[in-house]
Design an enzyme around this catalytic site. Structure first.
Site, PDB file in Angstrom:
ATOM      1  N   GLU A   1       1.653  -5.899  -2.377  1.00  0.00           N
ATOM      2  CA  GLU A   1       1.865  -6.093  -1.097  1.00  0.00           C
ATOM      3  C   GLU A   1       0.997  -7.190  -0.408  1.00  0.00           C
ATOM      4  O   GLU A   1      -0.364  -6.774  -0.392  1.00  0.00           O
ATOM      5  CB  GLU A   1       2.166  -4.859  -0.322  1.00  0.00           C
ATOM      6  CG  GLU A   1       2.763  -5.178   0.994  1.00  0.00           C
ATOM      7  CD  GLU A   1       4.416  -5.328   0.909  1.00  0.00           C
ATOM      8  OE1 GLU A   1       5.018  -5.475   2.169  1.00  0.00           O
ATOM      9  OE2 GLU A   1       4.926  -4.935  -0.109  1.00  0.00           O
TER      10      GLU A   1
ATOM     11  N   ASP B   1       6.637  -9.293  -1.664  1.00  0.00           N
ATOM     12  CA  ASP B   1       6.578 -10.542  -0.690  1.00  0.00           C
ATOM     13  C   ASP B   1       7.258 -11.757  -1.113  1.00  0.00           C
ATOM     14  O   ASP B   1       7.877 -12.376  -0.586  1.00  0.00           O
ATOM     15  CB  ASP B   1       5.175 -10.477  -0.167  1.00  0.00           C
ATOM     16  CG  ASP B   1       4.535  -9.479   0.530  1.00  0.00           C
ATOM     17  OD1 ASP B   1       5.343  -9.028   1.466  1.00  0.00           O
ATOM     18  OD2 ASP B   1       3.418  -9.504   0.512  1.00  0.00           O
TER      19      ASP B   1
ATOM     20  N   LYS C   1       5.166   0.612   4.689  1.00  0.00           N
ATOM     21  CA  LYS C   1       6.058   0.359   3.343  1.00  0.00           C
ATOM     22  C   LYS C   1       6.630   1.569   2.678  1.00  0.00           C
ATOM     23  O   LYS C   1       7.484   1.725   2.139  1.00  0.00           O
ATOM     24  CB  LYS C   1       5.305  -0.482   2.355  1.00  0.00           C
ATOM     25  CG  LYS C   1       6.324  -1.263   1.325  1.00  0.00           C
ATOM     26  CD  LYS C   1       7.285  -2.299   1.914  1.00  0.00           C
ATOM     27  CE  LYS C   1       8.063  -2.898   0.847  1.00  0.00           C
ATOM     28  NZ  LYS C   1       7.436  -4.108   0.577  1.00  0.00           N
TER      29      LYS C   1
ATOM     30  N   ALA D   1       6.035 -23.340   1.230  1.00  0.00           N
ATOM     31  CA  ALA D   1       5.645 -23.473  -0.348  1.00  0.00           C
ATOM     32  C   ALA D   1       4.810 -22.092  -0.659  1.00  0.00           C
ATOM     33  O   ALA D   1       3.870 -22.482  -1.454  1.00  0.00           O
ATOM     34  CB  ALA D   1       5.163 -24.668  -0.683  1.00  0.00           C
ATOM     35  N   GLY D   2       4.891 -21.016   0.056  1.00  0.00           N
ATOM     36  CA  GLY D   2       4.316 -19.941  -0.169  1.00  0.00           C
ATOM     37  C   GLY D   2       5.006 -19.096  -1.315  1.00  0.00           C
ATOM     38  O   GLY D   2       5.872 -19.740  -1.776  1.00  0.00           O
TER      39      GLY D   2
ATOM     40  N   TYR E   1      -2.584  26.087  -9.948  1.00  0.00           N
ATOM     41  CA  TYR E   1      -3.872  25.655 -10.490  1.00  0.00           C
ATOM     42  C   TYR E   1      -4.465  26.235 -11.730  1.00  0.00           C
ATOM     43  O   TYR E   1      -3.506  26.963 -12.568  1.00  0.00           O
ATOM     44  CB  TYR E   1      -5.006  25.538  -9.224  1.00  0.00           C
ATOM     45  CG  TYR E   1      -6.130  24.760  -9.375  1.00  0.00           C
ATOM     46  CD1 TYR E   1      -6.077  23.459  -9.850  1.00  0.00           C
ATOM     47  CD2 TYR E   1      -7.296  25.116  -9.356  1.00  0.00           C
ATOM     48  CE1 TYR E   1      -7.062  22.692 -10.339  1.00  0.00           C
ATOM     49  CE2 TYR E   1      -8.499  24.560  -9.504  1.00  0.00           C
ATOM     50  CZ  TYR E   1      -8.469  23.375  -9.974  1.00  0.00           C
ATOM     51  OH  TYR E   1      -9.576  22.529 -10.287  1.00  0.00           O
TER      52      TYR E   1
END
Length: 760
Positions: free
Chosen positions: A137, A163, A95, A196-197, A40
């Site tokens: 996601e 997805d 995830k 159909a997603g 720092y």
């Protein structure tokens, strides 16, 4: 496990001992004031100024290059739907865990409290300077399409909605190989898509790039076939809508070559499957229940090529085959985006990997004699260690070739070495062991089942399908503890001391007495010993009433090992019994021997311990690289302790030249290949990564493994008994539930191996 118990266990897992699944840890020293002044103020000003001069220096001086944001607004979480950003956080942390263990990528999970597309996009853009990549996601369609499109266009770091694209990439690899096996061409096949997603649409888009024709794709949603006259369809769905009269799913499947399911379980009947063309390709990926049950599909048609989203069937379409390695490759060349070329590179890399010879480690993990490319193996397994070195470089090369890589790789050999080093950060051994045990569960006696933690371990072993527990102990106590745990399975309980076991006790006593009557054991002594759980359990294994046993949680190791050595013979060809511990270190699994039995082994015994440990390592798919350690290096001490190690090594070099082994070596030289190569270039271990240590005596081995375990919080499996004719394994006193579950899995694998040898 009943529903309440499973719920309680899941909640405890996430809550204890520390809430959540990921944490931030320092990567630099911070012990002194000097360290802190560099970390720092004032030292931190120097990298700040360098980054201000050239923003690309942020990759040189900060963690940005290995940091991915997993971002959601919680509108489409798993099968739970729109549950909100806070409720989605456990999934995002999960995830992040997968990113870390499969590709050594660090993750911050970000949950955004808005459903407004523009607000979401602006929030991500505003925080993007922190990250090297962004994984979107669990965002509901159609908003997810616009969000991803905009962010890909407007940011200069990799962005991917897993997805959508994860399933598309993995299933595309499976499709390439399925078409080859079915002897069909992509441009000729007819496909029906149920769902159909976002995932289904992304799959269809990628399949078209593989050659499938759009006019040959019929897509269904929950209302039926997508048709042009449906005003409720999104722009992405309209692309696949047809200007025809509505068809039922059964009608559409007649003569169809491919069925892609990303919808609901059990919507495909055997009659529908029978109506498909020869060699039908069925990707039924609804979870947890596929569109048609795997076994039902296999029974219905023998020519089917099938994949599901489940791990308990062949050809699992699992996103973990893709996203960790895609981001790994993208980050490593500082790609500005994940484009179609990179996705297709991942597809082709996965497809080609399935055709390569499978490492023995993978065969072992999945309990297979030999996995070979074919109808039941069209995509690699998630535990395949080659994934990171095959998929990540393919993605990186595609990024370079397509002009989106800002930091091209020039030395590919060095890059691959670096990827292999990253594997050490993820200890897959426990998952490999558990998975292998599940392939052929065995009957395992838990000799102390009237202890709560032991019973809990037995419960997990049963419910995870690792083995078939037999519970020994006070029956009343066991039943009370079962009720407390919600362990309601009907399972064998044996109390060795009760009258109902008189006949079995006497039978065991007679057998034992016959074998020991000339060694000072009377029949009365034998009868008395058979009331002791460990003697009784060992006889159950000897007599074939169980396949293996685990014990030792409540008693000292020495008191528990004694009945095992008295009752159970050594394995054929074994003149010594020894133990090894598998330590899950940051550099990968390490085998340490002998950690529990031989106090001061001779040179001859050390050589035998090394040979047994090498065989054990190979049993778990690890090619042993063995250092025989001491406090001296190659003759630097003339003490008896060092000399016996040298003598053992000399014997092994002469009689077992196939072993990669050397010594005597100090531990630091054994574990530092560069230092060893520089000082002792003649060593057989020079430049190699040692994964097995043989110690000169019990105290050094035992102290080392326990220091590693407690100081570094290294997971340990063991001590694993070697040289016994039966699978008998002993916990350390006070072993945790997790350790006992792992040891039970070891006992199952040991039983599998011994059965295999017997059959051969």
């Amino acid at each position: 496990m009943n529903k309440n118990s499973k719920r309680r266990e899941a909640l405890l897992y996430h809550a204890k001992p520390t809430p959540g699944k990921i944490q931030v840890v320092p990567t630099k020293k911070y012990a002194t004031q000097r360290d802190l002044s560099l970390a720092y103020s004032p030292g931190v000003a120097e990298p700040c100024l360098e980054i201000a001069k050239d923003v690309d220096n942020v990759y040189k001086y900060t963690a940005k290059g290995n940091l991915v944001a997993v971002i959601t607004n919680g509108t489409a979480v798993l099968g739970l739907g729109d549950i909100g950003p806070e409720a989605s956080k456990p999934v995002m942390e999960g995830k992040g865990l997968l990113f870390k263990i499969f590709a050594d990528i660090d993750v911050f999970d970000i949950e955004i409290g808005t459903k407004d597309i523009e607000e979401f996009i602006q929030t991500v853009k505003n925080i993007a300077p922190t990250f090297g990549g962004i994984n979107l996601e669990d965002i509901k369609a159609p908003e997810s399409f616009e969000i991803e499109r905009r962010l890909v266009e407007e940011l200069n770091i990799p962005v991917m909605h897993d997805d959508q694209h994860g399933t598309a990439i993995i299933s595309s690899a499976a499709l390439i190989n399925a078409l080859e096996l079915a002897n069909k061409k992509a441009e000729d096949v007819k496909m029906v898509v149920s769902g159909a997603g976002s995932a289904a649409l992304a799959c269809a888009d990628l399949y078209i790039l593989l050659g499938v024709k759009m006019e040959n794709i019929l897509m269904f949603n929950s209302k039926g076939l997508l048709t042009k006259d449906n005003p409720a369809l999104s722009e992405m769905q309209l692309k696949y809508a047809k200007d025809i009269a509505p068809l039922t799913l059964e009608e559409a499947l007649v003569g169809c070559d491919i069925f892609l399911g990303l919808s609901s379980g059990n919507i495909m009947t055997p009659q529908m499957l029978l109506g498909m063309a020869d060699n039908p390709i069925v990707f039924a990926m609804a979870n947890p229940d596929p569109e048609i049950d795997y076994n039902l599909a296999m029974d219905t048609r023998k020519d089917i090529i099938m994949a599901t989203g489940r791990s308990d069937h062949p050809n699992q379409v699992n996103n973990v085959l893709g996203f960790p390695y895609i981001f790994r490759g993208a980050l490593d060349v500082r790609a500005t985006k994940i484009n179609e070329a990179m996705k297709m590179a991942a597809v082709k890399a996965l497809a080609s990997l399935a055709k390569e010879s499978v490492p023995e480690q993978v065969n072992i993990a999945y309990g297979e004699t030999k996995l070979v490319f074919g109808r039941e193996y069209i995509i690699p397994k998630p535990f395949d260690p080659r994934l990171i070195t095959i998929v990540a470089p393919a993605v990186a090369k595609a990024a370079m070739d397509s002009g989106v890589a800002l930091n091209p790789i020039t030395d590919w050999d060095k890059y691959e070495e670096g990827l292999l080093d990253r594997l050490g950060n993820d200890n897959k051994m426990v998952r490999l062991i558990t998975n292998r045990a599940k392939m052929e569960p065995k009957r395992i006696v838990f000799a102390e089942a009237d202890h709560l933690d032991v019973l809990k371990a037995a419960q997990i072993v049963l419910e995870e399908g690792i083995g078939h527990p037999i519970l020994l102990g006070n029956k009343e106590i066991i039943l009370e503890l079962k009720e407390e745990l919600g362990f309601d399975a009907d399972i064998e309980i044996i109390d060795p001391k009760i009258k109902e076991e008189d006949a079995r006790r006497n039978r065991f006593a007679t057998t034992y007495w016959e074998s020991r009557k000339r060694k000072g054991i009377s029949f009365y002594d034998a009868q008395k010993l058979m009331r002791e759980r460990n003697y009784f359990a060992a006889m159950m294994v000897n007599e074939g009433e169980a396949d293996g046993l685990v014990t030792g949680h409540s008693r000292s190791y020495s008191s528990v090992v004694r009945p095992m050595l008295q009752l159970v013979d050594k394995a054929v060809g074994a003149s010594i019994v020894a133990t090894t511990n598998i330590m899950m270190t940051a550099r990968g699994p390490m085998f340490l021997s002998d950690t529990a039995i031989n106090i001061n082994p001779t040179a001859d015994e050390l050589a035998k311990i090394a040979i047994m440990t090498a065989k054990t390592a190979k049993m778990f798919g690890v090619e042993p690289v063995i250092a025989m350690v001491s406090y001296s290096n190659f003759g630097s001490s003339s003490s008896a302790g060092a000399a016996k190690v040298r003598e053992a090594v000399a014997y092994l070099h002469e009689h077992h030249p196939e072993l990669v082994i050397d010594g005597e070596l100090q531990a630091d030289f054994a574990l530092n290949p560069e230092m060893l190569k520089e000082k002792f270039p003649f060593s057989k271990l020079a430049g190699k990564k040692v994964n097995t240590l043989i110690f000169p005596n019990l105290e050094s081995a035992n102290i080392t493994y326990k220091l590693l375990k407690e100081l570094n919080k290294v997971d340990s499996i063991g001590p694993i008994m070697m040289g016994m004719s039966k699978p008998v394994h002993i916990f350390q006193l006070g072993a945790s539930v997790e350790e006992m579950v792992n040891m039970a899995a070891i006992a199952v694998i040991d039983a599998q191996e011994k059965q295999k040898k017997k059959n051969n």
